[in-house]
Scaffold this motif. Structure first.
Motif, PDB file in Angstrom:
ATOM      1  N   ALA A   1     -48.089 -74.522  60.370  1.00 14.70           N
ATOM      2  CA  ALA A   1     -47.880 -73.089  60.171  1.00 14.70           C
ATOM      3  C   ALA A   1     -49.224 -72.376  60.038  1.00 14.70           C
ATOM      4  N   PHE A   2     -50.137 -72.977  59.289  1.00 15.72           N
ATOM      5  CA  PHE A   2     -51.471 -72.408  59.116  1.00 15.72           C
ATOM      6  C   PHE A   2     -52.174 -72.290  60.471  1.00 15.72           C
ATOM      7  N   ARG A   3     -52.108 -73.342  61.242  1.00 13.42           N
ATOM      8  CA  ARG A   3     -52.749 -73.325  62.566  1.00 13.42           C
ATOM      9  C   ARG A   3     -52.190 -72.199  63.433  1.00 13.42           C
ATOM     10  N   ILE A   4     -50.882 -72.017  63.395  1.00 17.24           N
ATOM     11  CA  ILE A   4     -50.244 -70.968  64.196  1.00 17.24           C
ATOM     12  C   ILE A   4     -50.723 -69.602  63.739  1.00 17.24           C
ATOM     13  N   VAL A   5     -50.762 -69.385  62.425  1.00 11.65           N
ATOM     14  CA  VAL A   5     -51.206 -68.095  61.882  1.00 11.65           C
ATOM     15  C   VAL A   5     -52.659 -67.819  62.260  1.00 11.65           C
ATOM     16  N   VAL A   6     -53.530 -68.811  62.113  1.00  8.62           N
ATOM     17  CA  VAL A   6     -54.946 -68.611  62.455  1.00  8.62           C
ATOM     18  C   VAL A   6     -55.100 -68.379  63.959  1.00  8.62           C
ATOM     19  N   ALA A   7     -54.350 -69.110  64.759  1.00  9.24           N
ATOM     20  CA  ALA A   7     -54.429 -68.915  66.217  1.00  9.24           C
ATOM     21  C   ALA A   7     -53.996 -67.508  66.598  1.00  9.24           C
ATOM     22  N   LEU A   8     -52.914 -67.032  66.003  1.00 10.70           N
ATOM     23  CA  LEU A   8     -52.429 -65.682  66.315  1.00 10.70           C
ATOM     24  C   LEU A   8     -53.365 -64.606  65.749  1.00 10.70           C
ATOM     25  N   ALA A   9     -53.789 -64.778  64.500  1.00  6.61           N
ATOM     26  CA  ALA A   9     -54.703 -63.801  63.896  1.00  6.61           C
ATOM     27  C   ALA A   9     -56.020 -63.758  64.668  1.00  6.61           C
ATOM     28  N   GLY A  10     -56.433 -64.890  65.205  1.00  7.14           N
ATOM     29  CA  GLY A  10     -57.675 -64.956  65.971  1.00  7.14           C
ATOM     30  C   GLY A  10     -57.633 -64.166  67.265  1.00  7.14           C
ATOM     31  N   LEU A  11     -56.428 -63.854  67.724  1.00 12.04           N
ATOM     32  CA  LEU A  11     -56.315 -63.020  68.926  1.00 12.04           C
ATOM     33  C   LEU A  11     -56.940 -61.640  68.708  1.00 12.04           C
ATOM     34  N   VAL A  12     -56.910 -61.168  67.460  1.00 14.37           N
ATOM     35  CA  VAL A  12     -57.452 -59.839  67.167  1.00 14.37           C
ATOM     36  C   VAL A  12     -58.967 -59.803  67.370  1.00 14.37           C
ATOM     37  N   PRO A  13     -59.755 -60.635  66.668  1.00 14.43           N
ATOM     38  CA  PRO A  13     -61.200 -60.541  66.881  1.00 14.43           C
ATOM     39  C   PRO A  13     -61.628 -61.008  68.272  1.00 14.43           C
ATOM     40  N   VAL A  14     -60.955 -62.000  68.811  1.00 15.29           N
ATOM     41  CA  VAL A  14     -61.339 -62.466  70.151  1.00 15.29           C
ATOM     42  C   VAL A  14     -61.028 -61.388  71.186  1.00 15.29           C
ATOM     43  N   GLY A  15     -59.832 -60.818  71.115  1.00 13.16           N
ATOM     44  CA  GLY A  15     -59.453 -59.778  72.078  1.00 13.16           C
ATOM     45  C   GLY A  15     -60.288 -58.518  71.940  1.00 13.16           C
ATOM     46  N   ALA A  16     -60.416 -58.029  70.703  1.00 12.88           N
ATOM     47  CA  ALA A  16     -61.198 -56.808  70.475  1.00 12.88           C
ATOM     48  C   ALA A  16     -62.675 -57.052  70.768  1.00 12.88           C
ATOM     49  N   GLY A  17     -63.168 -58.231  70.388  1.00 14.29           N
ATOM     50  CA  GLY A  17     -64.569 -58.549  70.646  1.00 14.29           C
ATOM     51  C   GLY A  17     -64.869 -58.626  72.122  1.00 14.29           C
ATOM     52  N   LEU A  18     -63.996 -59.280  72.848  1.00 17.39           N
ATOM     53  CA  LEU A  18     -64.186 -59.391  74.299  1.00 17.39           C
ATOM     54  C   LEU A  18     -64.100 -58.021  74.965  1.00 17.39           C
ATOM     55  N   ALA A  19     -63.119 -57.217  74.549  1.00 20.73           N
ATOM     56  CA  ALA A  19     -62.969 -55.869  75.126  1.00 20.73           C
ATOM     57  C   ALA A  19     -64.210 -55.025  74.867  1.00 20.73           C
TER      58      ALA A  19
END
Length: 130
Positions: A7-25
């Protein structure tokens, strides 16, 4: 039933979409990505936006790099969490100048609520690891 670690891995993977996506953009699009930017064609502002976006991308990737064995990465979570919270506090200070758009308010929640919660959860995983 999903384990707490999964569950932790899933949450971190999903939450990580925010900085990775915004950072890349932001790294690719520069200041123009941020609608509230005063002048997206100001080269200094654009350069700064790209730099900070690259840092945000790196933070997200660094969190993702822990997904294999998150329980052993306490020091990384504490460091990354402190960096993110410090950035959130700086953003919160900016509220004195006025209220930002919804995206920036949601970023503030990620920085001052979600990230610290994830760091506390990681510490719990580490304490309970076999």
């Amino acid at each position: 039933m999903v384990s707490e670690k999964t569950a932790f891995r899933i949450v971190v993977a999903l939450a990580g979409l925010v900085p990775v996506g915004a950072g890349l953009a932001g790294a690719l699009g520069g200041a123009a990505v941020f609608a509230a930017a005063p002048d997206p064609f100001d080269l200094s502002l654009d350069s700064h936006a790209r730099y900070l976006s690259g840092l945000l991308l790196g933070i997200g990737l660094a969190f993702w790099a822990t997904l294999g064995r998150p329980e052993v990465h306490g020091a990384r979570y504490r460091l990354l969490g402190a960096v993110v919270v410090l950035g959130g506090l700086a953003r919160a200070f900016g509220l004195l100048a006025g209220e930002p758009d919804l995206a920036m308010r949601l970023a503030l929640v990620m920085e001052l609520v979600v990230t610290p919660a994830i760091c506390l959860w990681q510490a719990r995983l580490a304490r309970n690891a076999p």
